[in-house]
Design an enzyme around this catalytic site. Structure first.
Site, short mmCIF file in Angstrom:
data_model
loop_
_atom_site.label_atom_id
_atom_site.label_comp_id
_atom_site.label_asym_id
_atom_site.label_seq_id
_atom_site.Cartn_x
_atom_site.Cartn_y
_atom_site.Cartn_z
N GLU A 337 0.83 -1.21 0.00
CA GLU A 337 0.00 0.00 0.00
C GLU A 337 0.86 1.26 0.00
OE1 GLU A 337 -2.87 -0.67 -0.75
OE2 GLU A 337 -3.02 -2.74 -0.09
N GLU A 359 -1.18 -2.65 -9.83
CA GLU A 359 -1.26 -3.73 -8.84
C GLU A 359 -0.11 -4.71 -8.97
OE1 GLU A 359 -2.86 -3.46 -6.36
OE2 GLU A 359 -4.31 -1.93 -6.90
ZN LIG Z 1 -2.74 -2.60 -4.59
#
Ligand SMILES: [Zn+2]
EC number: 3.4.11.-
Length: 887
Positions: A337, A359
């Site tokens: 994160e 991602e």
């Molecule tokens: Zn992520």
């Protein structure tokens, strides 16, 4: 974003919900002249937002929140209507202020995904305008948009906006290509803490009985990264001291629901260290002026809101004595994160078709930096395991490429699956290993500094890497992996120094491989020699000097499997205990893939399990045994074979257990090397179901009894799963109900889910029935959804769970939580193993899940069930005989 459960994502766009039809402007109804213009995906650039002023009144204990929102826009041309976003908002006033005039506007939500047509009573001129809205909306009970929850008799609210749920909290241009500053004001009941992306300005002033919290304007952000949290949070404050990159200290706070107050220091210290490591990696200071790390009990994972990240409780609430797995997840997820603060927040994908890169990179850097934070935890081993797991999914014919066009809102959330995270992350790791850590980092830094506070695409990233590598072949290589589905299988033949390689697509037994070809960054190791190539032909020969057998996937970082001659396999198996951990994992993966393709044998796998049993890397030590166990769990192995396997494991593990010892009490092993602790968990798990595991079972069960009677020191959370299963195994339904009551009365982020899961796994039909009908206000929707999965995990209640799913699927899909259910159901269905079951699942569920976020997962589940059945039909007898021979 990171989902702890791979497919738990919920597409807000698809949620069953009413479209408010109310006309809100003071004048008569307007006619929408052309719906064909309605943008169901990207908004276009007719109106471009410049900045937002959000002034929201948020009382978490209320049913609804309200807001006054002003958005400055630039209109590209004179217009009498624009499109923007809002979902389920009840808008009482909408006007545009342009060229000194206030023009009333009509707000009309035209599509369930939250596309709104805003029609002006007079044509607005091109240029600057301000849109002004007053509205209110209901809080969600699930983590989408603005959601609230009662925890320990106090109410809290949080926001979760990725991918397209900001529009459920305020009128917006909810498209990641727009980045603007946000000035946020939150009006709350006095005494509550309010958290947003930027720092709060001064102490809140009182106005009309409410506390008014004003926040500094943010740096440019897309809507999906905005955050607003309100509640009586417990808070622990600290700072990351100034360094060569950052002249002033960075304030860091951990904010959690109050009952967790005493357990926030681990997260604070770890966060500070991880921020420092990431700053060094990116060569840029933390991009935002402060950092809040906030927790909620009901997020399925974690979310990278700029300067105000949100995590599920168990990820941040822990201490030095917490299970190794939990500490490892903390390191990887926090680094993931916080890595997004640069890669995602500072530089944002222009549109959702590039979210895979966001991602995939965060997944890789989460492991990379998590590992640098605590090398003793073995976090990198998890990275490879996740990649190999993704290969299982990617090997199916049903599937999708990592990168895919996203034309409509309804397709966005399908991009958040194991292909994006596991495969995408492994591909990033493959390129990083091929280029070398420093060159790769240089490419990342160039990409970040060229696009800071702006947006970028995958092609920009590929170009930055090819540039530092001085090798344009990197671009077609990355494209070949992200734009087509499937796992490459490299068939190899070594003759002296020469290795001849042919590439094709991997499939399991009985499935014909589609024609595919990749440009493969390939690294071999032979002794001390490591040689890397770019393979762009169907068949190619490479020369690798050195001695002994060539290892075809140096470090295990390549996203491919290999198939070898029997002699080559034997050589690698014979020396497997000396392989680096990542290569041992790669060897297990490729040999197991070969078994499932009908080429490798269980005997070879048994020898590999034997060889790896003492490997110092627990991921490697466990991998072969875990693969064999999986086949037993699937039901392909008969009773004779299962008996032999239990004896095989006793033989392998009993001596190890004596060496490692076992004591279930809390914190007994807190001081030892985490690899040793993890190995003990594997050894105990392997033995607990065997004849000689009787003593272990008794110890576990006694510890559970003591723990549940209030002796918290009797049972370490590491053993919750086994101990609670065993506790219930020996008892009746009343005990299981008692355990559920204890779970619902607890806010312990580890005990509560473990106890509910154990209650679902008893294999008892009456208990399963009771759980599925349980109606208790303390039971959360997210917890209800887990029950069916647990029930279907046990063979004894699998068919019962199936029949229940068939008869309840319509109601569940129609419920407000229906899309979450749809996303979760296929995993439970995928546990069967026969062609007949595959056909039955297809017949009962294909139409039901069509158009839901579970549609692709259902196809995958059906294919898994069918492939498992094919393997059983074609080779079941042989496999069983081979299991009998395991020694
Ligand atoms: Zn992520």
């Amino acid at each position: 974003m990171l989902f702890a459960l791979l497919i738990a994502t919920l597409p807000g766009s698809l949620r069953a919900q009413e479209i408010p039809e109310a006309e809100t402007a003071p004048t008569a109804e307007i006619t929408v002249s052309s719906d064909r213009q309605m943008p169901l995906g990207q908004l276009g650039r007719k109106a471009v937002p410049q900045s937002y002023r959000l002034d929201l009144t948020v009382d978490p204990a209320a049913a609804r929140f309200s807001g006054h929102v002003e958005i400055d826009v630039v209109l590209a041309e004179p217009t009498d209507a624009i499109y923007l976003h809002g979902r389920g908002l009840s808008v009482s006033r909408a006007v545009a202020v342009a060229a000194g005039r206030t023009v009333p506007a009509h707000w009309l939500q035209r599509d369930p995904s939250g596309v709104v047509r805003l029609a002006f009573e007079e044509r607005l001129p091109a240029g600057e305008a301000t849109l002004v809205f007053d509205y209110d909306a209901a809080f969600a009970d699930s983590p989408t948009g603005m959601f609230h929850l009662e925890v320990d008799h106090e109410w809290y609210s949080w926001t979760q906006f990725q991918s397209i749920d900001a529009r459920a909290a305020f009128p917006s241009f909810d498209d990641p290509g727009f980045k603007t500053p946000f000035s946020i004001t939150l009006r709350t009941p006095p005494g509550l803490t309010a958290i947003s992306n930027a720092a709060e300005l001064g102490t809140p002033r009182r106005e009309g009985g409410l506390a008014v919290h004003r926040f500094a304007p943010t740096l440019p952000l897309p809507t999906y990264l905005v955050a607003m949290m309100v509640g009586p949070f417990a808070r622990l404050e600290g700072q990351v001291p100034p360094n060569a990159l950052r002249p002033s200290a960075l304030p860091v706070r951990i904010d959690s629901t109050r009952q967790n107050a005493e357990r926030l220091d681990f997260a604070l210290q770890g966060t500070k260290q991880i921020v420092g490591l990431l700053e060094n990696y990116f060569g840029e200071p933390f991009p935002f002026p402060k950092l809040d790390q906030v927790t909620t009990p009901i997020l399925p994972g974690a979310m990278e809101n700029a300067g105000a990240d949100l995590y599920r409780d168990d990820i941040l609430v822990l201490d030095e004595r917490s299970p190794v797995v939990q500490q490892r997840d903390f390191g990887m997820i926090v680094a993931h994160e916080l890595g997004h603060q640069w890669f995602g927040d500072l530089v944002t994908p222009q549109w959702w078709d590039d979210i895979w890169l966001n991602e995939a990179f965060a997944n890789w850097i989460g492991y990379r930096i998590g590992d640098a934070w605590r090398p003793d935890l073995g976090i990198m081993g998890d990275a490879l395991s996740e990649g190999y797991q993704a290969m299982e999914t990617d090997a199916l014919l049903a599937g999708r490429p990592v990168r895919q066009e996203i034309a409509a809102n309804s397709q966005i959330d399908s991009a958040f699956d194991s292909i994006t995270y596991g495969k995408g992350g492994h591909i990033v790791g493959m390129i990083a290993a091929w280029l070398g850590d420093e060159k790769f980092r240089e490419g990342v830094r160039r990409y970040i500094s060229a696009h800071r506070f702006g947006s970028a695409t995958s092609d920009d990233f590929f170009a930055a890497l090819a540039d530092v590598a001085g090798d344009p072949r990197l671009v077609p290589a990355m494209r070949s992996f992200v734009e087509q589905q499937g796992v490459p299988l490299l068939a190899m033949r070594q003759q002296g120094d020469k290795v001849t390689v042919t590439q094709l697509r991997y499939t399991t037994a009985g499935v014909a491989p589609p024609d595919s070809q990749w440009v493969i960054p390939l690294c071999f190791r032979r002794g001390e020699t490591r040689r890397c190539f770019m393979m762009d032909q169907r068949t190619e020969a490479f020369v690798i000097d050195g001695h002994g057998a060539v290892f075809p996937n140096a470090g295990g970082t390549g996203y491919y499997r290999f198939e070898l001659t029997a002699r080559h396999w034997d050589e690698l198996i014979a020396n497997a205990d000396a392989l680096p951990g990542g290569e041992a994992q790669a060897l297990v993966d490729s040999l197991w893939a070969s078994v499932r393709a009908g080429r490798g044998t269980i005997g070879e796998m048994g020898r590999l399990a034997h060889k790896l049993i003492r490997h110092p890397d627990p991921h490697a030590a466990d991998a072969a045994d875990e693969a064999l166990s999986q086949m037993v769990r699937e039901g392909i192995v008969g009773s004779q074979g299962r008996r032999s396997f239990r004896l095989f494991r006793e033989h392998l593990y009993m001596r190890l257990l004596k060496r490692y010892g076992f004591d279930p009490r809390t914190g007994v092993y807190a001081q030892e090397n985490p690899a040793r602790t993890q190995r003990r968990v594997q050894i105990v798990s392997a033995l607990i179901g065997t004849g000689r595991g009787r003593k272990l079972r008794k110890q576990m069960s006694d510890a559970a009894v003591a723990y549940l009677a209030g002796d918290k020191a009797a049972l370490d959370p590491t053993w919750f799963d086994h101990a609670l299963d065993l506790y219930l195994f020996e008892r009746d339904e009343a005990a299981a109900r008692g355990l559920v009551e204890k779970a619902l009365a607890s806010e312990d982020p580890v005990f509560r889910p473990a106890a509910l899961a154990a209650a679902a796994r008893t294999g008892d039909k009456a208990m399963a029935q009771w759980l599925l009908a349980l109606d208790d206000p303390r039971l959360r929707e997210s917890e209800k959804r887990e029950f069916l999965d647990g029930i279907m995990a046990r063979k004894a209640t699998r068919e019962f769970g199936y029949d229940w799913a068939v008869s309840h699927v319509d109601d569940l899909l129609a419920s407000s939580d229906g899309q979450f259910f749809a996303a979760r159901l296929p995993q439970a269905l995928g546990r069967f193993c026969s062609v007949a079951w595959a056909n039955r699942i297809a017949r009962d569920f294909t139409d039901k899940l069509a158009g839901t976020p579970g549609a692709l997962e259902l196809y995958r589940a059906i294919e898994r069930v069918r492939n498992c059945g094919l393997l059983d039909d074609m080779m079941g007898t042989q496999i069983d005989e081979e299991f009998v021979k395991l020694r």
